[in-house]
Write an enzyme that holds these catalytic residues in place. Structure first.
Site, mmCIF file in Angstrom:
data_model
loop_
_atom_site.group_PDB
_atom_site.id
_atom_site.type_symbol
_atom_site.label_atom_id
_atom_site.label_comp_id
_atom_site.label_asym_id
_atom_site.label_seq_id
_atom_site.Cartn_x
_atom_site.Cartn_y
_atom_site.Cartn_z
ATOM 1 N N ILE A 373 59.501 32.151 28.699
ATOM 2 C CA ILE A 373 58.202 31.933 29.364
ATOM 3 C C ILE A 373 57.822 33.148 30.196
ATOM 4 O O ILE A 373 56.683 33.583 30.208
ATOM 5 C CB ILE A 373 58.260 30.714 30.311
ATOM 6 N N GLY A 376 61.025 36.640 36.115
ATOM 7 C CA GLY A 376 60.762 36.689 37.548
ATOM 8 C C GLY A 376 61.677 37.684 38.216
ATOM 9 O O GLY A 376 62.374 38.464 37.556
ATOM 10 N N THR A 380 65.156 35.067 34.132
ATOM 11 C CA THR A 380 64.214 34.834 33.042
ATOM 12 C C THR A 380 64.064 33.332 32.828
ATOM 13 O O THR A 380 65.052 32.599 32.867
ATOM 14 C CB THR A 380 64.749 35.507 31.757
ATOM 15 N N ASP A 487 55.704 30.595 51.147
ATOM 16 C CA ASP A 487 55.215 31.520 50.119
ATOM 17 C C ASP A 487 54.165 30.836 49.247
ATOM 18 O O ASP A 487 54.233 30.881 48.015
ATOM 19 C CB ASP A 487 56.379 32.060 49.283
HETATM 20 N N1 ATP Z 1 59.198 25.193 35.607
HETATM 21 C C1 ATP Z 1 58.401 26.089 35.014
HETATM 22 N N2 ATP Z 1 57.568 25.737 34.042
HETATM 23 C C2 ATP Z 1 56.773 26.644 33.459
HETATM 24 N N3 ATP Z 1 56.727 27.942 33.779
HETATM 25 C C3 ATP Z 1 57.537 28.354 34.751
HETATM 26 C C4 ATP Z 1 58.418 27.474 35.418
HETATM 27 N N4 ATP Z 1 59.090 28.160 36.350
HETATM 28 C C5 ATP Z 1 58.651 29.412 36.268
HETATM 29 N N5 ATP Z 1 57.725 29.540 35.322
HETATM 30 C C6 ATP Z 1 57.030 30.764 34.954
HETATM 31 O O1 ATP Z 1 57.994 31.729 34.594
HETATM 32 C C7 ATP Z 1 57.648 32.988 35.130
HETATM 33 C C8 ATP Z 1 58.781 33.508 35.976
HETATM 34 O O2 ATP Z 1 58.999 32.585 37.018
HETATM 35 P P1 ATP Z 1 59.910 32.888 38.242
HETATM 36 O O3 ATP Z 1 59.954 31.696 39.120
HETATM 37 O O4 ATP Z 1 61.197 33.404 37.731
HETATM 38 O O5 ATP Z 1 59.065 34.064 38.912
HETATM 39 P P2 ATP Z 1 59.183 34.686 40.348
HETATM 40 O O6 ATP Z 1 58.666 33.694 41.327
HETATM 41 O O7 ATP Z 1 58.530 35.999 40.317
HETATM 42 O O8 ATP Z 1 60.685 34.937 40.489
HETATM 43 P P3 ATP Z 1 61.697 34.468 41.583
HETATM 44 O O9 ATP Z 1 61.500 32.996 41.786
HETATM 45 O O10 ATP Z 1 62.982 34.797 40.922
HETATM 46 O O11 ATP Z 1 61.359 35.247 42.792
HETATM 47 C C9 ATP Z 1 56.345 32.800 35.893
HETATM 48 O O12 ATP Z 1 55.271 33.143 35.054
HETATM 49 C C10 ATP Z 1 56.291 31.334 36.172
HETATM 50 O O13 ATP Z 1 54.975 30.880 36.241
#
Ligand code: ATP
EC number: 2.7.11.1
Length: 637
Positions: A373, A376, A380, A487
């Protein structure tokens, strides 16, 4: 469809990059003293640099700082509000610190400031006096030259691969020292004049009337990587999806959002690899109570949810529609609560705690990874099928050993596990495969994040109210449990294909006891409340400010000052306080009032979730199904 490259629709966490020294500087600074030697660089050396402010300009800053300061904030601006410059420089210092911690490999604009960070901005008494004089004389005072003490801690830390790196005074975590007499923040404009009210019915999604790119900023914030125009989705009169319609395209994306990653300049590193810069420590005390102590204060997560319904009400009683749902706020003045400082958990201790939480079995037979998807800061995210069922989940996989902020990850998992709500992305389970491959299995929100929608489409007031209402329900729940999210922004709001709205990214969550406040600098600058930016003590009201900024995102497609360089943006937030509501005349009186209640500079006078949940603007909320065509249109692009 989201991919690793497109999952992040904008560069939002790039302050570190902007503030980082040039690649050339970096190369210079990171030259190993001797690759053949086993002796590491010295730890915790401190460089002191004296920075002067003569009433006209700052001097004495390391040259990279000076270059950035002069590039981003004109001399006239520096002179008109040196306090705001100092605030911005504090963030510079913090970002340097975070960069150091993340070994320059990643960038971010999410700051934490822990006690052990050795980042504290203090003005010398002379500077304080000088700034006071400036305030007294409306900036026209010409007091003698004064100096600002800049402490640059220079650490060489062993990298996980056994190497070391060293930092010099120009790139290391710099801290400006500011003594007790902190100058007051810049004067904040008084409340805006009564808006010209105009209904904003928005029958069909429209383009955001955004301004063209400024000519100057060296690095443009990037809200979208796609340059493909998107078209207007269909909607019925109430905004619900048109039956049988696959969904026409969303509106063409405004030209200023047609940025490809190649347009990002200034030697930026990959936009999708942001550092994780969270510094919330943890400690699991026993089976039922998780005591999480961060180096910046207290974080205590308790399982006793029912007994933990702490008051989060406005202690000044300034809210307009208090209900009994919100317990009475304590009357005593907020007391600064500091945890007794303790050592951060070692990696082994974090690992031990993690092992207590994760499912010890092997997930490989249970979850079948389907597609990525997005990527982050910490890992991943994949969509996966649950074997033997039609269920689909999201799995975030992280290389645990190389995580710069292991304790923060632990906190995120603990918070997700402990606090469950229909408007929070729910944790399902977690695994630690081969002691390094950490899996966090959670609800899959197929609609992606709200940022995609606000960047590419224009929601109407009913839809915005619906989104805000859902977020407020989640915040009300968190605040009721004394949890501050810290945040809130569209990136951290995930959408289901049926219009569900859920908050995610609990890594910054902290628990605040009623009546107490925190002073850790956490969040993403554009959404950050003035009290955090000014390093004042703060409480759960910071989420309300950020929610107001997120509401502006839904109106304008981006938060205020996104087009400014981060240093300038921080300066502007510190100087201006409440941002201008650009489309005030287009908004209903209810929406204007809602924004006015969120974007109150004084947190004591800012609304809380109880007030906002009862706000007349939310009466305009459309059904969540009204979001479906927008979500679909964005996802199908
Ligand atoms: N439960 C979920 N369902 C759908 N998409 C998700 C989900 N969790 C994260 N994503 C998507 O995956 C991508 C990476 O998410 P992630 O949470 O890892 O990003 P981040 O907030 O930048 O990283 P981190 O939380 O590690 O600081 C983003 O586009 C987010 O919208």
């Amino acid at each position: 469809m989201s991919t690793a490259k497109s999952s992040k629709v904008r560069i939002r966490n790039f302050i570190g990059r902007i503030f980082s020294p040039s690649e050339k500087d970096k190369d210079e600074e990171m030259k190993p003293s001797s690759s053949a030697m086993d002796i590491s660089q010295p730890y915790n050396t401190v460089h002191r640099v004296h920075v002067g402010y003569d009433g006209q300009k700052f001097s004495g800053l390391p040259q990279p700082w000076m270059d950035i300061l002069l590039r981003d904030i004109s001399l006239a601006d520096q002179k008109s509000n040196p306090n705001a410059v100092v605030t911005a420089l504090k963030f510079y210092a913090q970002s340097m610190k975070e960069n150091e911690k993340t070994k320059f490999m990643t960038t971010n604009s999410v700051f934490t400031n822990s006690d052990d960070d050795d980042v504290d901005v203090q003005l010398t008494g002379q500077v304080t006096e000088h700034l006071r004089n400036l305030q007294c004389t409306n900036g026209s005072a010409t007091s003698p030259s004064t100096s600002l003490s800049v402490v640059s801690s220079c650490s060489a830390r062993p990298l996980t691969n056994g190497n070391t790196f060293s930092t010099s005074s120009t790139d290391a975590s710099l801290s400006l020292s500011e003594r007790n007499n902190v100058p007051s923040p810049a004067p904040v404009p008084s409340s805006e004049s009564a808006p010209q009210l105009k209904s904003f019915t928005g029958e069909a999604p429209k383009l955001h009337p955004r301004s063209p790119f400024p000519t100057q900023p060296p690095v443009l914030p990037q809200r979208s990587k796609t340059s493909t125009p998107v078209m207007t989705p269909p909607s019925s009169s109430n905004g619900a999806p048109v039956p049988g319609s696959k969904g026409p395209p969303v509106p063409p994306k405004p030209s200023h959002l047609k940025i490809t990653s190649s347009t990002v300049s200034s030697g930026c590193s990959s936009p999708i690899h942001h550092s994780s810069a969270r510094s919330v420590g943890n400690s699991l005390s026993n089976g039922s109570v998780i005591s999480t102590t961060s180096s910046d204060g207290d974080v205590q997560l308790s399982n006793k949810e029912n007994s933990n319904d702490k008051s989060v009400g406005d202690k000044n009683g300034n809210t307009t529609s208090k209900t009994t749902a919100e317990p009475a706020a304590p009357e005593e003045p907020p007391v600064r609560v500091r945890a007794s400082h303790r050592e951060k958990l070692s990696d082994t201790e974090v690992l031990d705690q993690l092992r207590e939480i994760v499912n010890p079995s092997n997930p490989l037979g249970k979850y079948e990874m389907k597609k990525q998807i997005g990527v982050g800061a910490s890992g991943t995210v994949f969509v996966a099928h649950v074997a033997g069922s039609s269920d689909v989940v999201a799995v975030k996989r992280m290389a645990f050993k190389t995580q710069p902020k292991k304790e923060m990850l632990l906190t995120e998992i603990k918070v997700m596990k402990q606090y469950r709500h229909p408007n929070l992305v729910n944790y399902i389970e977690s695994y630690l495969v081969d002691a390094d491959d950490l899996w966090v299995v959670m609800d899959y929100l197929e609609g992606g994040n709200l940022t995609d929608v606000v960047v590419k489409t224009e929601l109407d007031e009913g839809q915005i109210a619906a989104v805000l209402q859902e977020c407020l329900k989640a915040l009300h729940f968190l605040h009721r449990h004394s949890i501050v999210h810290r945040d809130i922004k569209s990136d951290n709001v995930l959408l289901g294909m049926n219009g569900e709205v859920k908050l995610t990214d609990m890594g910054f969550c902290a628990q605040i006891q009623p009546g107490s406040k925190r002073d850790t600098v956490v969040g993403t600058p554009y959404w950050m409340s003035p009290e955090i930016l000014n390093k004042k003590q703060y409480n759960y009201k910071v989420d309300i400010w950020s929610l107001g900024i997120m509401a502006l995102e839904m109106i304008d497609g981006e938060p205020p000052y996104l087009r400014e360089t981060p240093l300038k943006a921080i300066y502007l937030i510190a100087q201006n306080g409440k941002p201008e509501i650009k489309q005030r005349d287009r908004l209903s009186s209810e929406f204007n009032n809602f924004l006015d209640r969120c974007l109150v500079v004084d947190p004591d006078n800012r609304a809380d979730t109880t007030e906002l949940l009862a706000h007349p603007f939310l009466k305009k909320a459309k059904p969540l199904s009204s979001l479906i065509p927008y979500i679909r249109a964005v996802r199908e692009k």
